[in-house]
Design a protein around this motif. Sequence first.
Motif, PDB file in Angstrom:
ATOM      1  N   GLY A  39       0.831  -1.187   0.000  1.00 18.56           N
ATOM      2  CA  GLY A  39       0.000   0.000   0.000  1.00 18.56           C
ATOM      3  C   GLY A  39       0.869   1.241   0.000  1.00 18.56           C
ATOM      4  N   PRO A  45      -4.661  -0.110  -1.711  1.00 23.26           N
ATOM      5  CA  PRO A  45      -4.798   0.418  -0.347  1.00 23.26           C
ATOM      6  C   PRO A  45      -3.875   1.617  -0.125  1.00 23.26           C
ATOM      7  CG  PRO A  45      -4.735  -1.973  -0.289  1.00 23.26           C
ATOM      8  CD  PRO A  45      -4.414  -1.568  -1.705  1.00 23.26           C
ATOM      9  N   TRP A  58      -8.416   4.394   2.188  1.00 25.50           N
ATOM     10  CA  TRP A  58      -8.457   3.079   2.834  1.00 25.50           C
ATOM     11  C   TRP A  58      -8.175   3.227   4.324  1.00 25.50           C
ATOM     12  CZ3 TRP A  58      -4.551  -0.078   5.033  1.00 25.50           C
ATOM     13  CH2 TRP A  58      -4.872  -1.436   5.168  1.00 25.50           C
TER      14      TRP A  58
END
Length: 211
Positions: A123, A152, A174
Amino acid sequence: MRSRVKICGITRAEDARLAAALGADAIGLIFTPRSPRCLTLAQALAIRAALPPLVAIVALFMDAPAAEVMEVSAALRPDLLQFHGAEDDTCCTGFGRPWFKALAMREAGDVPARMAQYPHAAGFVLDGHAIGEPGGQGQGFDWAQLPPLTTPWLLAGGLTADNVARAVRFARPWGVDVSSGVESAVGIKDAHKLQQFFREIHRETAAQDRA
């Protein structure tokens, strides 16, 4: 979907325990000498020992020597590594742990193209500081410049209890990542500010559930 919450720049065990009790999904421990929240390995291990189960530990680095990252990773056993410097995908992947890459958003550019340079990232952290600067400075950025993102990602930079609900509503991250916005002094988390921050997150989550 509830936004995850990472409380970064933890320097004291009591702050880690409070963040966990309030519902933090993760805490960030900084190993960057340029940061005033930089920890020694001994300090980080003491904080880890104070945490309850199921709260993730994120170890932050910025252009650190590989040997240093390996030493911290082996001793601390963080759930995630987070890189804030000029590290490339190969470097970040070489430590055998999931990792996030922080992207400086002062000069946002083509965000998806920048993300594509890190295909193995778990992420990203989109932070308001300039390229080459460490995070944790409380610098926000224009959320309107963000395109739809499927990877993410955590929204960071300038978040406080006063704006986090609006940030979640507008940017739909997220997760959110906060450090200076919940402090009474550099590296010292403020219990009241932490409580307010989580209260606003929970209130916005409830509002989205009702919508």
